[in-house]
Write a protein that holds these residues in place. Structure first.
Motif, mmCIF file in Angstrom:
data_model
loop_
_atom_site.group_PDB
_atom_site.id
_atom_site.type_symbol
_atom_site.label_atom_id
_atom_site.label_comp_id
_atom_site.label_asym_id
_atom_site.label_seq_id
_atom_site.Cartn_x
_atom_site.Cartn_y
_atom_site.Cartn_z
ATOM 1 N N THR A 107 59.626 69.744 -13.386
ATOM 2 C CA THR A 107 61.020 69.075 -13.277
ATOM 3 C C THR A 107 61.398 68.773 -14.849
ATOM 4 O O THR A 107 60.688 68.622 -16.001
ATOM 5 N N GLU A 108 62.424 68.302 -14.836
ATOM 6 C CA GLU A 108 63.299 67.898 -16.294
ATOM 7 C C GLU A 108 62.484 66.643 -16.862
ATOM 8 O O GLU A 108 62.020 66.668 -17.887
ATOM 9 N N THR A 109 62.056 65.560 -15.769
ATOM 10 C CA THR A 109 61.154 64.635 -16.252
ATOM 11 C C THR A 109 59.976 64.948 -17.020
ATOM 12 O O THR A 109 59.621 64.707 -17.891
ATOM 13 N N GLU A 110 59.170 65.758 -16.007
ATOM 14 C CA GLU A 110 57.974 66.453 -16.565
ATOM 15 C C GLU A 110 57.835 66.929 -17.916
ATOM 16 O O GLU A 110 56.999 66.875 -18.881
ATOM 17 N N LEU A 111 58.898 67.732 -18.190
ATOM 18 C CA LEU A 111 59.058 68.459 -19.378
ATOM 19 C C LEU A 111 59.475 67.475 -20.403
ATOM 20 O O LEU A 111 58.824 67.574 -21.606
ATOM 21 N N LEU A 112 60.473 66.668 -20.316
ATOM 22 C CA LEU A 112 60.475 65.524 -21.365
ATOM 23 C C LEU A 112 59.321 64.568 -21.553
ATOM 24 O O LEU A 112 59.155 64.371 -22.822
ATOM 25 N N GLN A 113 58.326 64.503 -20.469
ATOM 26 C CA GLN A 113 57.398 63.593 -21.023
ATOM 27 C C GLN A 113 56.468 64.194 -21.706
ATOM 28 O O GLN A 113 55.808 63.769 -22.677
ATOM 29 N N ASP A 114 56.297 65.780 -21.551
ATOM 30 C CA ASP A 114 55.407 66.578 -22.057
ATOM 31 C C ASP A 114 56.007 66.651 -23.680
ATOM 32 O O ASP A 114 54.878 66.613 -24.626
ATOM 33 N N ILE A 115 57.324 66.765 -24.048
ATOM 34 C CA ILE A 115 57.764 66.842 -25.442
ATOM 35 C C ILE A 115 57.279 65.572 -25.916
ATOM 36 O O ILE A 115 56.883 65.275 -27.083
ATOM 37 N N LEU A 116 57.580 64.457 -25.030
ATOM 38 C CA LEU A 116 57.284 62.936 -25.707
ATOM 39 C C LEU A 116 55.876 62.919 -26.350
ATOM 40 O O LEU A 116 55.474 62.259 -27.431
ATOM 41 N N THR A 117 54.980 63.258 -25.355
ATOM 42 C CA THR A 117 53.603 63.229 -25.485
ATOM 43 C C THR A 117 53.191 63.993 -26.872
ATOM 44 O O THR A 117 52.407 63.502 -27.610
ATOM 45 N N GLU A 118 53.948 65.372 -27.173
ATOM 46 C CA GLU A 118 53.577 66.059 -28.276
ATOM 47 C C GLU A 118 53.939 65.517 -29.427
ATOM 48 O O GLU A 118 53.407 65.348 -30.498
ATOM 49 N N LEU A 119 55.205 64.861 -29.283
ATOM 50 C CA LEU A 119 56.003 64.004 -30.428
ATOM 51 C C LEU A 119 54.721 62.899 -30.763
ATOM 52 O O LEU A 119 54.822 62.522 -31.990
ATOM 53 N N ARG A 120 54.216 62.170 -29.863
ATOM 54 C CA ARG A 120 53.469 61.207 -30.130
ATOM 55 C C ARG A 120 52.150 61.508 -31.071
ATOM 56 O O ARG A 120 51.605 60.528 -31.811
ATOM 57 N N LYS A 121 51.797 62.606 -30.673
ATOM 58 C CA LYS A 121 50.455 63.250 -31.240
ATOM 59 C C LYS A 121 50.671 63.353 -32.608
ATOM 60 O O LYS A 121 49.931 63.137 -33.433
ATOM 61 N N LYS A 122 51.934 63.699 -33.274
ATOM 62 C CA LYS A 122 52.246 64.172 -34.480
ATOM 63 C C LYS A 122 52.386 62.838 -35.063
ATOM 64 O O LYS A 122 52.468 62.138 -36.103
#
Length: 122
Positions: A107-122
């Motif tokens: 879902t859109e929410t899941e994709l946004l959550q994945d993006i946010l997680t990847e951004l936090r890792k950097k």
């Protein structure tokens, strides 16, 4: 002008329309036979009279051919019912088989959550 006319006549839409008219004319004989040879005898068995076109109302010096009108309505309803059944049958035959779906897309929410997680890792 001659060239344009030849292109017009050779157009696929014109050829398809001509084919449809010819097929429709041939189909008319089938429908007429169905109504006159199958349906109307059934109506005779039920009502005792097949052809109502002889019914007329006399008003003064004028005769109204009410029976012709009623017969045309009966023929129309029978033909329409037959065509409806034929078209429904063809729709069932032509209906595409359902495609089996794979796993559900995120879902859109899941994709946004994945993006946010990847951004936090950097």
């Amino acid at each position: 002008m001659w060239k344009e006319f030849k292109e017009f006549i050779a157009n696929d839409n014109i050829l398809q329309l001509a084919t449809a008219v010819i097929m429709g004319t041939a189909f008319t004989a089938i429908i007429t036979s169905l109504v006159e040879d199958i349906f109307m005898p059934i109506i005779v068995a039920i009502t005792g009279q097949a052809d109502v076109s002889g019914i007329a109302l006399k008003i003064g010096n004028t005769t109204l051919g009410v029976g012709n009108f009623i017969q045309a309505i009966i023929n129309f309803v029978l033909i329409a019912a037959f065509l409806f059944m034929v078209i429904k049958g063809l729709e069932k035959v032509q209906r595409p088989k359902p495609v089996e779906e794979g796993p559900a897309a995120p879902t859109e929410t899941e994709l946004l959550q994945d993006i946010l997680t990847e951004l936090r890792k950097k």
